[in-house]
Design a protein around this motif. Sequence first.
Motif, PDB file in Angstrom:
ATOM      1  N   VAL A 235       7.406  33.583 -29.117  1.00  0.00           N
ATOM      2  CA  VAL A 235       7.201  33.741 -30.561  1.00  0.00           C
ATOM      3  C   VAL A 235       6.800  32.418 -31.207  1.00  0.00           C
ATOM      4  CG1 VAL A 235       8.255  34.436 -32.747  1.00  0.00           C
ATOM      5  CG2 VAL A 235       8.838  35.648 -30.636  1.00  0.00           C
ATOM      6  N   PHE A 236       7.670  31.405 -31.092  1.00  0.00           N
ATOM      7  CA  PHE A 236       7.446  30.175 -31.842  1.00  0.00           C
ATOM      8  C   PHE A 236       6.226  29.416 -31.328  1.00  0.00           C
ATOM      9  CE2 PHE A 236       8.102  25.841 -33.245  1.00  0.00           C
ATOM     10  CZ  PHE A 236       8.592  26.008 -34.518  1.00  0.00           C
ATOM     11  N   LEU A 237       6.118  29.253 -30.011  1.00  0.00           N
ATOM     12  CA  LEU A 237       5.004  28.482 -29.448  1.00  0.00           C
ATOM     13  C   LEU A 237       3.644  29.092 -29.772  1.00  0.00           C
ATOM     14  CD1 LEU A 237       4.063  26.092 -27.749  1.00  0.00           C
ATOM     15  CD2 LEU A 237       4.380  27.504 -25.704  1.00  0.00           C
ATOM     16  N   PRO A 238       3.435  30.406 -29.584  1.00  0.00           N
ATOM     17  CA  PRO A 238       2.123  30.960 -29.965  1.00  0.00           C
ATOM     18  C   PRO A 238       1.805  30.803 -31.443  1.00  0.00           C
ATOM     19  CG  PRO A 238       3.282  32.467 -28.508  1.00  0.00           C
ATOM     20  CD  PRO A 238       4.266  31.418 -28.901  1.00  0.00           C
ATOM     21  N   LEU A 239       2.823  30.950 -32.305  1.00  0.00           N
ATOM     22  CA  LEU A 239       2.569  30.812 -33.736  1.00  0.00           C
ATOM     23  C   LEU A 239       2.268  29.370 -34.143  1.00  0.00           C
ATOM     24  CD1 LEU A 239       5.311  33.188 -35.215  1.00  0.00           C
ATOM     25  CD2 LEU A 239       2.845  33.611 -35.036  1.00  0.00           C
ATOM     26  N   SER A 240       2.735  28.406 -33.352  1.00  0.00           N
ATOM     27  CA  SER A 240       2.480  26.993 -33.666  1.00  0.00           C
ATOM     28  C   SER A 240       1.227  26.443 -33.012  1.00  0.00           C
ATOM     29  CB  SER A 240       3.681  26.144 -33.238  1.00  0.00           C
ATOM     30  OG  SER A 240       3.858  26.196 -31.825  1.00  0.00           O
ATOM     31  N   MET A 241       0.520  27.246 -32.203  1.00  0.00           N
ATOM     32  CA  MET A 241      -0.658  26.773 -31.494  1.00  0.00           C
ATOM     33  C   MET A 241      -1.792  26.317 -32.419  1.00  0.00           C
ATOM     34  SD  MET A 241      -0.252  26.438 -28.335  1.00  0.00           S
ATOM     35  CE  MET A 241      -1.976  26.206 -27.897  1.00  0.00           C
ATOM     36  N   PRO A 242      -2.028  26.962 -33.575  1.00  0.00           N
ATOM     37  CA  PRO A 242      -3.080  26.433 -34.465  1.00  0.00           C
ATOM     38  C   PRO A 242      -2.835  24.986 -34.886  1.00  0.00           C
ATOM     39  CG  PRO A 242      -2.507  28.663 -35.105  1.00  0.00           C
ATOM     40  CD  PRO A 242      -1.521  28.267 -34.060  1.00  0.00           C
TER      41      PRO A 242
ATOM     42  N   GLY B 175      16.466  35.469 -25.610  1.00  0.00           N
ATOM     43  CA  GLY B 175      17.268  34.264 -25.660  1.00  0.00           C
ATOM     44  C   GLY B 175      16.504  33.130 -26.321  1.00  0.00           C
ATOM     45  N   PRO B 176      17.138  31.961 -26.458  1.00  0.00           N
ATOM     46  CA  PRO B 176      16.470  30.839 -27.142  1.00  0.00           C
ATOM     47  C   PRO B 176      15.155  30.429 -26.492  1.00  0.00           C
ATOM     48  CG  PRO B 176      18.825  30.425 -26.901  1.00  0.00           C
ATOM     49  CD  PRO B 176      18.536  31.649 -26.106  1.00  0.00           C
ATOM     50  N   TRP B 177      15.143  30.289 -25.155  1.00  0.00           N
ATOM     51  CA  TRP B 177      13.915  29.859 -24.495  1.00  0.00           C
ATOM     52  C   TRP B 177      12.835  30.933 -24.574  1.00  0.00           C
ATOM     53  CZ3 TRP B 177      13.003  25.024 -23.540  1.00  0.00           C
ATOM     54  CH2 TRP B 177      14.064  24.144 -23.314  1.00  0.00           C
TER      55      TRP B 177
END
Length: 281
Positions: free
Chosen positions: A196-203, A188-190
């Motif tokens: 997916v999105f949060l780990p990829l944006s961590m850098p 789902g969205p959350w």
Amino acid sequence: MAGQLGNQARTTRRAGWFLILPAGAFAAIFFIVPLILMISTSFRDGADTYASVFTSPVYGTVFLNTIRTAVLTTIACALIGYPFAYALTRSGPGIRLVLLAVVLLPFWTSLLVRSFAWVGLLQDSGLINQALIALGLTQEPLALIRTPLGVLIGMVHVLLPYMVLPLITTMGQIDPSALRAASSLGAGPWRRFARVFLPLSMPGLLSGAILVFVLSLGFYITPALLGGVDSTMIGETIVNEVTRFGPVTASALGMVLLAGVLISLALLLGVRSLRRKEGIS
């Protein structure tokens, strides 16, 4: 043939040294030499200056205020900047341009002007207190200026772009197909955002945190204008030491601050490299 290749390699190396010579001279004149002078000045009275810095409760309180303010500023910038960067990268071209202009607009105004603007907004007769009283939310003006809260508000406003810009760069490089793949697998969205999105944006988040935290440690103008005695930071203390007592103790404080910045930077970069290794593995 081999001799010609060797001559070409030597010529290339010499040309490379000539190219980096101006940058090396600039770094030596404006960074290395002043640093050596500051180190020698801090030891003018021997190691007693450093002993007084580390044992004085006044300096200890100032360092604690500096670290606390830097940490809170970094957290506040992350909490505000991450949703803003997410909305910017997920919006259409027109809205994205407007939001990007909002981020870049503070860079077009002097830091001193922005800090004085917050003085006008946060003081007892400022616009914020007048609005709160007019709305009936408070009967008396709130203590917003000359407080740690006022310093935090001003510093977040100044340093927020340094959090947002790395986030925008990192989020813009995330492949949308990864999110579509997560959706096709039933996320789902959350769950798609968290896994997916949060780990990829961590850098980008870590890069912004490094920038904001390191810049916060040496801030001077905004804390001096918006802060009080209870929120004194190390930059103000160094200036006061120079103007009142000379450069010896101020140089020692500057070296301690530099060491703290380097240690903090090394820790943050270590966390970032560890996350990269975990991602690769």
